[in-house]
Write an enzyme that holds these catalytic residues in place. Structure first.
Site, PDB file in Angstrom:
ATOM      1  CE  LYS A 195     -83.573 -46.194  11.502  1.00 61.65           C
ATOM      2  NZ  LYS A 195     -83.548 -45.794  12.923  1.00 61.65           N
ATOM      3  CE  LYS A 248     -87.371 -47.267  10.973  1.00 61.89           C
ATOM      4  NZ  LYS A 248     -86.829 -46.736  12.202  1.00 61.89           N
TER       5      LYS A 248
HETATM    6  C1  PBG Z   1     -84.518 -44.111  15.756  1.00 59.72           C
HETATM    7  C2  PBG Z   1     -85.751 -44.528  15.020  1.00 59.72           C
HETATM    8  C3  PBG Z   1     -86.373 -43.866  13.970  1.00 59.72           C
HETATM    9  C4  PBG Z   1     -87.492 -44.622  13.638  1.00 59.72           C
HETATM   10  C5  PBG Z   1     -87.530 -45.700  14.497  1.00 59.72           C
HETATM   11  N1  PBG Z   1     -86.432 -45.645  15.323  1.00 59.72           N
HETATM   12  C6  PBG Z   1     -86.077 -42.561  13.347  1.00 59.72           C
HETATM   13  C7  PBG Z   1     -84.874 -42.364  12.542  1.00 59.72           C
HETATM   14  O1  PBG Z   1     -84.039 -43.229  12.299  1.00 59.72           O
HETATM   15  O2  PBG Z   1     -84.743 -41.209  12.136  1.00 59.72           O
HETATM   16  C8  PBG Z   1     -88.462 -44.299  12.541  1.00 59.72           C
HETATM   17  C9  PBG Z   1     -89.794 -44.944  12.655  1.00 59.72           C
HETATM   18  C10 PBG Z   1     -90.831 -44.354  11.770  1.00 59.72           C
HETATM   19  O3  PBG Z   1     -90.583 -43.517  10.891  1.00 59.72           O
HETATM   20  O4  PBG Z   1     -91.987 -44.749  11.948  1.00 59.72           O
HETATM   21  N2  PBG Z   1     -84.754 -44.061  17.145  1.00 59.72           N
END
Ligand code: PBG
Length: 324
Positions: A195, A248
């Site tokens: 991520k 991601k």
């Molecule tokens: C954290 C989380 C995020 C997303 C999914 N889980 C936000 C982040 O890391 O700031 C982002 C998903 C998206 O942008 O569609 N709980």
């Protein structure tokens, strides 16, 4: 042998030929639909930064999840927007909290639906970070217990799969151990393994009210420049017990999806995140892009790169388009 002997246009001439020559398939089976769930009754709050997405109370969630399931999408992933936030995010493991109640209702009303839950405290903490904060630092090991308790509360409510998205080191092992010890060895883990610290989460943070109140997430999410490190992250999550590993965002990281597909045998998921969705929506609203085609082209590209599963806010529209 080349032109005029070889003519690649031969197999592009008709729809039937194009279907026969198609190398990659997109099906509703590949899709996972994200939902934002809030407290209350009869709540359907539009999310300004994500046209076509809402914050839903459980009664509406059941309706909308039922609709995507009826279109052939096997799974949903839930993001909770709690009524209460505190310094450590303790509402995240309240067994009576919004996500456990939503999971319970969904498994009760739509038993065939695979219910996945996002495991991360950022929506539940006053500072908006994904772990325990002390002296302005986001602590790693101290954050694991909260994640274990959160995952366990979701498993107890009936979740089929938990999806840690916090990027703390060692969380997959911690969660796997906790679930096994409590008799949930059948609950699987979808790890947000690679991520990246991405600007494309912007619209989500508005939707989930989870923007960090100080600093940013670069000390735990990955540097967008790093591919080899992404493979190490995935390797560690696999060793720690992840059943599915995720990359991601998706579109800016298709090379990472491709490399992950080549290096691992686990199912690979990719998350077409909020910013990827909202860019297409915004351009389509201005008449600059054909929304349906942009949606299907990006989704097939993510499949072509090697993702088995795609988390996408287009899940319902895409499943509808694939059926038509
Ligand atoms: C954290 C989380 C995020 C997303 C999914 N889980 C936000 C982040 O890391 O700031 C982002 C998903 C998206 O942008 O569609 N709980």
């Amino acid at each position: 042998m080349a032109f005029p002997h070889d003519r690649l246009r031969r197999l592009r001439a008709t729809d039937g030929l194009r279907r026969m020559a198609r190398e990659t398939r997109l099906s509703a089976d590949n899709l996972i639909a994200p939902f934002f769930v809030v407290e209350g009754q009869d709540v359907r709050q539009p999310i300004g930064s994500m046209p076509g997405q809402w914050r839903l109370s459980v009664d509406h969630l059941i309706k909308d999840a039922g609709d995507v399931h009826a279109l052939g999408v096997p799974a949903v992933i839930l993001f909770g927007i709690p009524a209460l936030k505190d310094e450590i995010g303790s509402e995240a493991w309240n067994p009576g909290g919004i996500v456990p109640r939503a999971v319970h209702a969904l498994k009760d009303r739509i038993p065939g639906l695979v219910v996945i839950t996002d495991v991360c405290v950022d929506e539940y903490t006053t500072h908006g970070h994904c772990g325990v904060v002390r002296n302005g630092r986001i602590l790693n090991d101290e954050s694991l217990e909260g994640l274990q308790k959160m995952a366990l509360s979701h498993a107890r409510a009936g979740a089929d799969m938990v999806a840690p998205s916090d990027m703390m080191d060692g969380r997959v092992r911690a969660i796997r151990g906790k679930l096994d010890a409590e008799g949930f060895d059948q609950v699987s883990i979808l790890a947000y393994a690679a991520k990246f610290a991405s600007c494309f989460y912007g619209p989500f943070r508005e939707a989930a009210d989870s923007s960090p109140k100080f600093g940013d997430r670069q000390s735990y999410q990955m540097d967008p420049a790093n591919l080899r490190e992404a493979l190490r992250e995935i390797e560690l999550d696999v060793e720690e017990g992840a059943d599915i590993v995720m990359v991601k965002p998706a579109l800016p990281y298709l090379d990472v999806v491709r490399a992950a597909r080549a290096a691992f045998r686990h199912p690979i998921a990719a998350y077409q995140v909020s910013g990827e969705y909202s860019m297409i929506k915004a351009a389509a609203q201005r008449g600059w892009l054909d929304e349906r085609r942009a949606m299907l082209e990006t989704l097939i590209s993510i499949r072509r790169a090697g993702a088995d599963l795609i988390l996408t806010y287009f899940a319902k529209e895409a499943a509808g388009a694939l059926r038509a």
